[in-house]
Design a protein around this motif. Structure first.
Motif, PDB file in Angstrom:
ATOM      1  N   TYR A 226       0.790  -1.242   0.176  1.00 21.12           N
ATOM      2  CA  TYR A 226       0.044   0.038  -0.172  1.00 21.12           C
ATOM      3  C   TYR A 226       0.710   1.024  -0.030  1.00 21.12           C
ATOM      4  O   TYR A 226       2.313   1.229   0.369  1.00 21.12           O
ATOM      5  N   ILE A 227       0.391   2.348  -0.273  1.00 24.39           N
ATOM      6  CA  ILE A 227       0.826   3.717  -0.082  1.00 24.39           C
ATOM      7  C   ILE A 227       0.440   4.541   0.679  1.00 24.39           C
ATOM      8  O   ILE A 227      -0.897   4.799   0.731  1.00 24.39           O
ATOM      9  N   CYS A 228       1.173   5.099   1.367  1.00 27.14           N
ATOM     10  CA  CYS A 228       0.462   6.108   2.453  1.00 27.14           C
ATOM     11  C   CYS A 228       0.758   8.003   1.702  1.00 27.14           C
ATOM     12  O   CYS A 228       1.971   8.095   1.597  1.00 27.14           O
ATOM     13  N   ASP A 229      -0.418   8.327   1.653  1.00 30.25           N
ATOM     14  CA  ASP A 229      -0.265   9.648   1.353  1.00 30.25           C
ATOM     15  C   ASP A 229      -1.195  10.427   2.188  1.00 30.25           C
ATOM     16  O   ASP A 229      -2.308  10.294   2.526  1.00 30.25           O
ATOM     17  N   ASP A 230      -0.431  11.713   2.588  1.00 25.54           N
ATOM     18  CA  ASP A 230      -1.495  12.618   3.495  1.00 25.54           C
ATOM     19  C   ASP A 230      -2.030  11.807   4.665  1.00 25.54           C
ATOM     20  O   ASP A 230      -2.977  11.813   4.953  1.00 25.54           O
ATOM     21  N   HIS A 231      -1.358  11.016   5.274  1.00 31.42           N
ATOM     22  CA  HIS A 231      -1.874  10.011   6.579  1.00 31.42           C
ATOM     23  C   HIS A 231      -3.136   9.056   6.117  1.00 31.42           C
ATOM     24  O   HIS A 231      -3.804   8.785   6.903  1.00 31.42           O
ATOM     25  N   LYS A 232      -3.103   8.880   4.828  1.00 29.84           N
ATOM     26  CA  LYS A 232      -4.009   7.944   4.176  1.00 29.84           C
ATOM     27  C   LYS A 232      -3.381   7.030   3.452  1.00 29.84           C
ATOM     28  O   LYS A 232      -2.465   7.124   2.701  1.00 29.84           O
ATOM     29  N   ALA A 233      -3.845   5.669   3.827  1.00 31.14           N
ATOM     30  CA  ALA A 233      -3.104   4.532   3.200  1.00 31.14           C
ATOM     31  C   ALA A 233      -4.088   3.989   1.891  1.00 31.14           C
ATOM     32  O   ALA A 233      -5.368   3.913   2.111  1.00 31.14           O
ATOM     33  N   THR A 234      -3.614   3.902   0.857  1.00 30.04           N
ATOM     34  CA  THR A 234      -3.981   3.509  -0.471  1.00 30.04           C
ATOM     35  C   THR A 234      -3.782   2.189  -0.654  1.00 30.04           C
ATOM     36  O   THR A 234      -2.542   1.834  -0.921  1.00 30.04           O
ATOM     37  N   TYR A 235      -4.601   1.208  -0.535  1.00 31.15           N
ATOM     38  CA  TYR A 235      -4.512  -0.196  -1.060  1.00 31.15           C
ATOM     39  C   TYR A 235      -3.868  -0.425  -2.435  1.00 31.15           C
ATOM     40  O   TYR A 235      -4.612  -0.052  -3.286  1.00 31.15           O
ATOM     41  N   ILE A 236      -2.850  -1.224  -2.638  1.00 41.54           N
ATOM     42  CA  ILE A 236      -2.571  -1.588  -3.831  1.00 41.54           C
ATOM     43  C   ILE A 236      -2.855  -3.225  -4.049  1.00 41.54           C
ATOM     44  O   ILE A 236      -3.306  -3.505  -5.212  1.00 41.54           O
ATOM     45  N   ALA A 237      -2.381  -3.983  -3.651  1.00 46.91           N
ATOM     46  CA  ALA A 237      -2.383  -5.434  -3.440  1.00 46.91           C
ATOM     47  C   ALA A 237      -2.174  -6.067  -2.272  1.00 46.91           C
ATOM     48  O   ALA A 237      -1.235  -5.698  -1.426  1.00 46.91           O
ATOM     49  N   SER A 238      -2.587  -7.273  -2.106  1.00 46.21           N
ATOM     50  CA  SER A 238      -2.495  -8.268  -1.172  1.00 46.21           C
ATOM     51  C   SER A 238      -2.391  -9.818  -1.602  1.00 46.21           C
ATOM     52  O   SER A 238      -3.170  -9.935  -2.620  1.00 46.21           O
ATOM     53  N   SER A 239      -2.056 -10.547  -0.456  1.00 44.08           N
ATOM     54  CA  SER A 239      -2.517 -12.159  -0.642  1.00 44.08           C
ATOM     55  C   SER A 239      -3.758 -12.296  -0.569  1.00 44.08           C
ATOM     56  O   SER A 239      -4.078 -13.489  -0.989  1.00 44.08           O
ATOM     57  N   TRP A 240      -4.737 -11.647  -0.008  1.00 46.03           N
ATOM     58  CA  TRP A 240      -6.068 -11.726  -0.019  1.00 46.03           C
ATOM     59  C   TRP A 240      -6.826 -11.497  -0.959  1.00 46.03           C
ATOM     60  O   TRP A 240      -7.997 -11.669  -1.440  1.00 46.03           O
ATOM     61  N   ASP A 241      -6.065 -10.891  -2.214  1.00 47.82           N
ATOM     62  CA  ASP A 241      -6.815 -10.535  -3.517  1.00 47.82           C
ATOM     63  C   ASP A 241      -7.159 -11.912  -4.286  1.00 47.82           C
ATOM     64  O   ASP A 241      -6.621 -12.883  -3.760  1.00 47.82           O
ATOM     65  N   GLU A 242      -8.202 -11.977  -5.014  1.00 46.44           N
ATOM     66  CA  GLU A 242      -8.587 -13.124  -5.791  1.00 46.44           C
ATOM     67  C   GLU A 242      -7.734 -13.868  -6.408  1.00 46.44           C
ATOM     68  O   GLU A 242      -7.476 -15.009  -6.492  1.00 46.44           O
ATOM     69  N   ILE A 243      -6.955 -12.901  -7.347  1.00 46.94           N
ATOM     70  CA  ILE A 243      -5.625 -13.492  -7.921  1.00 46.94           C
ATOM     71  C   ILE A 243      -4.493 -12.797  -7.516  1.00 46.94           C
ATOM     72  O   ILE A 243      -4.307 -11.604  -8.055  1.00 46.94           O
ATOM     73  N   PRO A 244      -3.829 -13.260  -6.779  1.00 47.09           N
ATOM     74  CA  PRO A 244      -2.791 -12.497  -5.860  1.00 47.09           C
ATOM     75  C   PRO A 244      -1.490 -12.436  -6.437  1.00 47.09           C
ATOM     76  O   PRO A 244      -0.271 -12.346  -5.698  1.00 47.09           O
ATOM     77  N   ASP A 245      -1.126 -12.692  -7.810  1.00 50.65           N
ATOM     78  CA  ASP A 245       0.128 -12.967  -8.449  1.00 50.65           C
ATOM     79  C   ASP A 245       1.119 -11.805  -8.219  1.00 50.65           C
ATOM     80  O   ASP A 245       0.800 -10.602  -8.221  1.00 50.65           O
ATOM     81  N   PHE A 246       2.078 -12.139  -7.422  1.00 51.47           N
ATOM     82  CA  PHE A 246       3.091 -11.241  -6.834  1.00 51.47           C
ATOM     83  C   PHE A 246       4.392 -12.019  -6.878  1.00 51.47           C
ATOM     84  O   PHE A 246       4.608 -12.971  -6.392  1.00 51.47           O
ATOM     85  N   SER A 247       5.381 -11.119  -7.119  1.00 50.81           N
ATOM     86  CA  SER A 247       6.659 -11.759  -7.234  1.00 50.81           C
ATOM     87  C   SER A 247       7.595 -10.834  -6.666  1.00 50.81           C
ATOM     88  O   SER A 247       7.686  -9.300  -6.956  1.00 50.81           O
ATOM     89  N   LEU A 248       8.692 -11.152  -5.765  1.00 50.25           N
ATOM     90  CA  LEU A 248       9.667 -10.083  -4.932  1.00 50.25           C
ATOM     91  C   LEU A 248      11.055 -10.711  -5.179  1.00 50.25           C
ATOM     92  O   LEU A 248      11.171 -11.967  -4.800  1.00 50.25           O
ATOM     93  N   THR A 249      12.029 -10.350  -5.648  1.00 49.82           N
ATOM     94  CA  THR A 249      13.533 -10.489  -5.463  1.00 49.82           C
ATOM     95  C   THR A 249      14.015  -9.155  -5.086  1.00 49.82           C
ATOM     96  O   THR A 249      13.776  -7.997  -5.511  1.00 49.82           O
TER      97      THR A 249
END
Length: 189
Positions: free
Chosen positions: A83-106
């Motif tokens: 998620y991204i925090c701007d002006d003390h507000k969190a904006t959700y981007i993605a998580s493993s709880w999404d229906e299709i949580p395709d995510f990769s990190l290196t």
């Protein structure tokens, strides 16, 4: 069970702030713009980042926001929240709880500055799909070098990255000069 995006962020932040074992974060600090890896008792600079979320490729230059990941070996559970925090507000981007949580990190992270601790860089690999997930953190110099070499190959195969040629990237690496829009190829490794 449906979980709200507000709850996803709140649960992720709670696990991180309470130092739950197996929880870590990658965050860009607004004060200095640096990209950091943080875990209980550890804060180290992120040297390389390749992340894929919501069909978007993100690197150490384009990452913004907060990524929190937890891998609980006892419960055999893994999750992430981005998620991204701007002006003390969190904006959700993605998580493993999404229906299709395709995510990769290196990621490759500089060695933590812990007196008497391991002085090798940390390599993080994580992947999430609708059916499976895996998270690994290893503190190993050889693995960090292998990831760096793979990244150089990926860049050369794709031609250019961030508008800079592989030739300028390699020349900068060999001469030890700071590369444009790239990490100084693990001078600390």
């Amino acid at each position: 069970m449906t979980i709200s995006t507000i709850d996803v962020i709140a649960n992720a932040e709670s696990a991180f702030l309470n130092g739950k074992r197996g929880t870590f974060a990658i965050v860009r600090t607004p004060e200095d713009g640096k990209l950091w890896y943080a875990a209980p008792g550890v804060q180290s600079e992120v040297l390389l980042l390749r992340m894929y979320a919501n069909g978007r490729a993100i690197d150490e230059n384009s990452f913004s926001g907060t990524l929190i990941i937890r891998s609980d070996a006892k419960k055999d559970q893994r999750w992430f929240a981005y998620y991204i925090c701007d002006d003390h507000k969190a904006t959700y981007i993605a998580s493993s709880w999404d229906e299709i949580p395709d995510f990769s990190l290196t990621a490759v992270v500089s060695a933590p500055n812990i007196p008497g601790g391991n002085e090798e860089p940390i390599v993080i690999r994580a992947g999430f799909t609708a059916r499976s997930s895996a998270v690994a953190r290893v503190q190993n110099e050889d693995l960090a070098r292998a990831v760096a070499v793979q990244e150089q190959l990926r860049r050369s195969w794709s031609g250019t990255m961030q508008g800079h040629s592989e030739e300028s990237y390699t020349m900068a690496y060999q001469s030890g000069v700071e590369k444009p829009n790239a990490v100084n190829d693990f001078a600390m490794i």
